[in-house]
Write a protein that holds these residues in place. Structure first.
Motif, PDB file in Angstrom:
ATOM      1  N   LEU A  47       0.694  -0.620  -0.033  1.00  0.00           N
ATOM      2  CA  LEU A  47      -0.495  -1.252  -0.623  1.00  0.00           C
ATOM      3  C   LEU A  47      -1.267  -0.273  -1.510  1.00  0.00           C
ATOM      4  N   ALA A  48      -1.290   1.004  -1.093  1.00  0.00           N
ATOM      5  CA  ALA A  48      -1.967   2.022  -1.918  1.00  0.00           C
ATOM      6  C   ALA A  48      -1.309   2.112  -3.299  1.00  0.00           C
ATOM      7  N   ARG A  49       0.018   1.980  -3.321  1.00  0.00           N
ATOM      8  CA  ARG A  49       0.727   2.012  -4.617  1.00  0.00           C
ATOM      9  C   ARG A  49       0.366   0.790  -5.461  1.00  0.00           C
ATOM     10  N   LEU A  50       0.292  -0.360  -4.823  1.00  0.00           N
ATOM     11  CA  LEU A  50      -0.042  -1.577  -5.586  1.00  0.00           C
ATOM     12  C   LEU A  50      -1.446  -1.491  -6.173  1.00  0.00           C
ATOM     13  N   TYR A  51      -2.360  -0.909  -5.412  1.00  0.00           N
ATOM     14  CA  TYR A  51      -3.760  -0.822  -5.871  1.00  0.00           C
ATOM     15  C   TYR A  51      -4.034   0.473  -6.641  1.00  0.00           C
ATOM     16  N   GLU A  52      -2.991   1.313  -6.770  1.00  0.00           N
ATOM     17  CA  GLU A  52      -3.121   2.620  -7.425  1.00  0.00           C
ATOM     18  C   GLU A  52      -4.248   3.421  -6.782  1.00  0.00           C
ATOM     19  N   ALA A  53      -4.290   3.350  -5.447  1.00  0.00           N
ATOM     20  CA  ALA A  53      -5.312   4.089  -4.689  1.00  0.00           C
ATOM     21  C   ALA A  53      -4.754   5.449  -4.290  1.00  0.00           C
ATOM     22  N   PRO A  54      -5.630   6.449  -4.103  1.00  0.00           N
ATOM     23  CA  PRO A  54      -5.117   7.765  -3.707  1.00  0.00           C
ATOM     24  C   PRO A  54      -4.442   7.719  -2.329  1.00  0.00           C
ATOM     25  N   MET A  55      -3.328   8.453  -2.207  1.00  0.00           N
ATOM     26  CA  MET A  55      -2.575   8.443  -0.945  1.00  0.00           C
ATOM     27  C   MET A  55      -3.373   9.060   0.208  1.00  0.00           C
ATOM     28  N   GLU A  56      -4.386   9.884  -0.139  1.00  0.00           N
ATOM     29  CA  GLU A  56      -5.207  10.473   0.928  1.00  0.00           C
ATOM     30  C   GLU A  56      -5.918   9.381   1.723  1.00  0.00           C
ATOM     31  N   ASN A  57      -6.196   8.245   1.049  1.00  0.00           N
ATOM     32  CA  ASN A  57      -6.865   7.130   1.747  1.00  0.00           C
ATOM     33  C   ASN A  57      -6.054   6.672   2.956  1.00  0.00           C
ATOM     34  N   VAL A  58      -4.717   6.739   2.816  1.00  0.00           N
ATOM     35  CA  VAL A  58      -3.848   6.243   3.886  1.00  0.00           C
ATOM     36  C   VAL A  58      -4.068   7.064   5.152  1.00  0.00           C
ATOM     37  N   SER A  59      -3.911   8.390   5.029  1.00  0.00           N
ATOM     38  CA  SER A  59      -4.048   9.235   6.221  1.00  0.00           C
ATOM     39  C   SER A  59      -5.474   9.189   6.771  1.00  0.00           C
ATOM     40  N   LYS A  60      -6.458   9.096   5.867  1.00  0.00           N
ATOM     41  CA  LYS A  60      -7.854   9.062   6.318  1.00  0.00           C
ATOM     42  C   LYS A  60      -8.122   7.778   7.133  1.00  0.00           C
ATOM     43  N   LEU A  61      -7.651   6.648   6.602  1.00  0.00           N
ATOM     44  CA  LEU A  61      -7.886   5.374   7.298  1.00  0.00           C
ATOM     45  C   LEU A  61      -7.146   5.320   8.641  1.00  0.00           C
ATOM     46  N   ILE A  62      -5.914   5.854   8.634  1.00  0.00           N
ATOM     47  CA  ILE A  62      -5.147   5.862   9.893  1.00  0.00           C
ATOM     48  C   ILE A  62      -5.899   6.669  10.948  1.00  0.00           C
ATOM     49  N   LYS A  63      -6.455   7.798  10.509  1.00  0.00           N
ATOM     50  CA  LYS A  63      -7.190   8.659  11.441  1.00  0.00           C
ATOM     51  C   LYS A  63      -8.514   7.993  11.853  1.00  0.00           C
ATOM     52  N   ASP A  64      -9.265   7.498  10.869  1.00  0.00           N
ATOM     53  CA  ASP A  64     -10.580   6.906  11.156  1.00  0.00           C
ATOM     54  C   ASP A  64     -10.489   5.710  12.098  1.00  0.00           C
ATOM     55  N   PHE A  65      -9.437   4.906  11.913  1.00  0.00           N
ATOM     56  CA  PHE A  65      -9.339   3.683  12.714  1.00  0.00           C
ATOM     57  C   PHE A  65      -8.307   3.794  13.838  1.00  0.00           C
ATOM     58  N   ASN A  66      -7.865   5.047  14.061  1.00  0.00           N
ATOM     59  CA  ASN A  66      -7.002   5.332  15.211  1.00  0.00           C
ATOM     60  C   ASN A  66      -5.798   4.393  15.282  1.00  0.00           C
ATOM     61  N   LEU A  67      -5.051   4.329  14.180  1.00  0.00           N
ATOM     62  CA  LEU A  67      -3.880   3.441  14.122  1.00  0.00           C
ATOM     63  C   LEU A  67      -2.596   4.210  14.437  1.00  0.00           C
ATOM     64  N   ALA A  94      -5.908  -2.441   6.002  1.00  0.00           N
ATOM     65  CA  ALA A  94      -5.146  -2.669   4.762  1.00  0.00           C
ATOM     66  C   ALA A  94      -6.061  -3.172   3.637  1.00  0.00           C
ATOM     67  N   ALA A  95      -7.087  -3.914   4.025  1.00  0.00           N
ATOM     68  CA  ALA A  95      -8.016  -4.437   3.016  1.00  0.00           C
ATOM     69  C   ALA A  95      -8.937  -3.351   2.468  1.00  0.00           C
ATOM     70  N   LEU A  96      -8.949  -2.188   3.132  1.00  0.00           N
ATOM     71  CA  LEU A  96      -9.872  -1.113   2.723  1.00  0.00           C
ATOM     72  C   LEU A  96      -9.175  -0.021   1.917  1.00  0.00           C
ATOM     73  N   ILE A  97      -7.879  -0.203   1.691  1.00  0.00           N
ATOM     74  CA  ILE A  97      -7.059   0.885   1.135  1.00  0.00           C
ATOM     75  C   ILE A  97      -7.600   1.386  -0.219  1.00  0.00           C
ATOM     76  N   HIS A  98      -8.203   0.483  -1.001  1.00  0.00           N
ATOM     77  CA  HIS A  98      -8.701   0.870  -2.327  1.00  0.00           C
ATOM     78  C   HIS A  98     -10.220   0.970  -2.330  1.00  0.00           C
ATOM     79  N   ASP A  99     -10.798   1.035  -1.128  1.00  0.00           N
ATOM     80  CA  ASP A  99     -12.239   1.228  -0.961  1.00  0.00           C
ATOM     81  C   ASP A  99     -13.062   0.203  -1.750  1.00  0.00           C
ATOM     82  N   PRO A 100     -12.829  -1.085  -1.499  1.00  0.00           N
ATOM     83  CA  PRO A 100     -13.527  -2.114  -2.290  1.00  0.00           C
ATOM     84  C   PRO A 100     -14.968  -2.310  -1.815  1.00  0.00           C
ATOM     85  N   PRO A 101     -15.868  -2.715  -2.700  1.00  0.00           N
ATOM     86  CA  PRO A 101     -17.255  -2.953  -2.282  1.00  0.00           C
ATOM     87  C   PRO A 101     -17.448  -4.284  -1.549  1.00  0.00           C
ATOM     88  N   VAL A 102     -16.507  -5.212  -1.730  1.00  0.00           N
ATOM     89  CA  VAL A 102     -16.638  -6.538  -1.106  1.00  0.00           C
ATOM     90  C   VAL A 102     -15.422  -6.807  -0.215  1.00  0.00           C
TER      91      VAL A 102
END
Lengths: 313, 237
Positions: A102-122, A143-151
């Motif tokens: 999903l990060a690739r589809l949204y062109e989001a930084p890959m660091e978001n993946v590891s950060k979210l996994i850690k933050d949400f204990n997945l 998964a909905a937060l991968i690109h850090d959306p405001p909504v």
């Protein structure tokens, strides 16, 4: 009052002759949790699908984060995260692979993946298909937060979850809102409706029948408040004297329907002197969101239930 | 193109081992080819048909399996909610189907080559026709999988198209052996162009369609099915 981040103007969706959403207009303010309530088939999911660009708008206009949903779909998609009513990640991929994809589809930084996994204990290395339903939903929200959306749009996020997982999801919703995101929450879960949203809208048969803060919406079904009264000794003469307030028993308390609380208090003082009893407890309650919901949607459906409030008769 | 690549990798990881892809996409064409080898031994004239059948079943089974799963589990909506165009989604689906079909049809080709009397005539022309065949069938499979309103029925409809094509394309028996009135049926069968193109590359002759016309027809059909798939996807959501 903060600026609107979602705006719907005369939003309509028709499937052939059937109108699923019938010219609704509303605004969602930046940074709020907006509860979108309605019975099954009322048009909640269709509204989310229109606002998120998943289905076309038949008539009307919609704006998300300042972008026109009809004309600027890609910008809208980059501004929103959508948690659907099913946990729909890829079963054979691990949680990490799903998020990386999903990060690739949204062109989001890959660091978001590891950060979210850690933050949400997945469990990063576990296949999505092997997760429990609670973890699946948690991963779907992440998964909905991968690109850090405001909504964030959340469509029935606690549906089919056990009590503990549902509580965890509600805590996630609050945390997302505290972090500054606007949450558009569709639900028919009244615990959520009562506790999470700053404002709510009730939709029925594709039309909005109520909108506003929780207390504003409560007032739409009348100005009555419920007075819970515990007296000692409880005599039949007291109940007889309070008959005008439709007294009902709830455990060891009397529950009364009162329009003018001041006038009621004066009358209660008179009764105390006249009949000789003590007030052990008195409190007032507004109607619950569930009651408001049932009242408004039943009226629309023309299926008002019996006065006993859901007895098996 | 990075998004297309990401979808292709995801599809291969997710759907490569799904029962639909394995049974109809790998087992059926290989067993079918082995059955002909066992029955006839000398199978030179059947090789283009067998390879084309492998390409047809490999591609269409993979893409339909993935689209059926994605429509039923609503993972398709993940793609539609992301900033990815309809064209990119369809392109990725067609390319991944082509990759899977190429794997299956190449294995079939390598297998049947061992039982041929004559050597393969042109590797490059065979490879070109193999790629074009797989592209055509993958695009056709994507279109059928999206055009059927209920995903449960996709495999049935697909077989309704695929199975008769094995005969109307000249894959098993040459179209020249059929009565004249049958030829138009052969010419409207997409697989005919794949079989004749491969026949030219492998055996250096063709039955009814010259090699250039076959190649152009396959390019045209790939584009047509791609556009139809995009339209079907738009209608679906």
């Amino acid at each position: 009052m903060s600026e609107p981040i979602i705006k719907a103007v005369n939003l309509t969706k028709r499937y052939g002759d059937f109108t699923a959403v019938d010219g609704i207009s509303f605004e969602v303010r930046k940074g709020e949790i907006f509860g979108f309530l309605g019975p099954n088939g009322a048009g909640k999911t269709t509204t989310v699908r229109m606002l998120s660009g998943l289905t076309t708008i038949t008539e009307g206009e919609a704006y998300v984060n300042g972008y026109d949903v009809k004309k600027e779909k890609v910008k809208v998609k980059r501004s929103i995260g959508v948690v659907q009513d099913v946990s729909n990640l890829y079963e054979e991929l691990t949680v990490e692979e799903n998020l990386r994809f999903l990060a690739r589809l949204y062109e989001a930084p890959m660091e978001n993946v590891s950060k979210l996994i850690k933050d949400f204990n997945l469990p990063a290395k576990k296949k999505f298909g092997k997760l429990s339903s609670g973890y699946k939903r948690r991963a779907s929200i992440v998964a909905a937060l991968i690109h850090d959306p405001p909504v964030i749009f959340m469509d029935e996020p606690t549906i089919a979850l056990d009590v503990r997982s549902a509580k965890m999801v509600r805590e996630m919703v609050r945390a997302l809102n505290v972090s500054g995101r606007t949450v558009f929450l569709t639900t028919h879960n009244m615990v959520e409706a009562e506790t999470l949203p700053h404002r709510i809208a009730i939709i029925n048969h594709g039309r909005i029948v109520a909108i506003g803060g929780r207390n504003e919406v409560r007032k739409l079904v009348g100005n009555e408040v419920r007075v819970r009264l515990k007296v000692e000794p409880l005599k039949s003469s007291i109940i007889h004297a309070l008959e005008g307030y439709s007294p009902a028993f709830d455990e060891d308390s009397l529950v009364l329907k009162v329009e003018d609380v001041d006038a009621f208090m004066d009358e209660l003082e008179d009764l105390k002197r006249k009949l000789g009893f003590r007030v052990l407890h008195i409190s007032t309650e507004l109607p619950s969101i569930e009651e408001v919901f049932l009242e408004l949607t039943e009226e629309e459906n023309g299926e008002k239930g019996c006065a006993c409030g859901g007895c098996p008769l | 193109m990075m998004k297309v690549y990401a979808i292709i990798v995801k599809e291969l990881k997710e759907y490569m081992l799904k029962p639909g892809a394995i049974s109809w996409g790998i087992v059926f064409p290989l067993v079918f080819s082995l059955a002909f080898i066992a029955r006839f031994g000398d199978i030179d004239h059947l090789v283009p048909g067998l390879v084309s059948i492998s390409a047809l079943f490999g591609t269409t089974s993979f893409v339909s399996s993935s689209i059926i799963f994605e429509r039923r589990l609503r993972t398709f909506e993940r793609l539609l909610l992301a900033p990815v165009s309809y064209g990119e989604i369809i392109l990725a689906k067609i390319l991944v189907g082509t990759i899977f079909g190429l794997m299956v049809s190449t294995i079939t080709l390598l297998l049947v080559l061992h039982f041929m009397t004559y050597p393969l005539w042109s590797v490059s022309l065979t490879a070109l026709n193999l790629v074009l065949s797989n592209l055509t069938f993958a695009a056709m499979g994507v279109y059928i999988s999206l055009a059927i309103s209920n995903p449960i029925n996709v495999m049935t409809w697909l077989n309704l198209v695929r199975l008769p094509m094995m005969f109307t394309s000249g894959a098993i028996a040459s179209l020249t052996l059929f009565p004249h009135w049958f030829l138009p049926i052969g010419l409207v069968t997409p697989m005919t162009y794949s079989v004749d193109g491969l026949r030219y590359g492998i055996l250096y002759y063709y039955d009814v369609v010259p090699p250039l016309a076959s190649a152009l027809a396959m390019v045209f059909m790939t584009l047509l099915f791609t556009l139809l798939s995009i339209r079907a996807l738009r209608r679906l959501y």
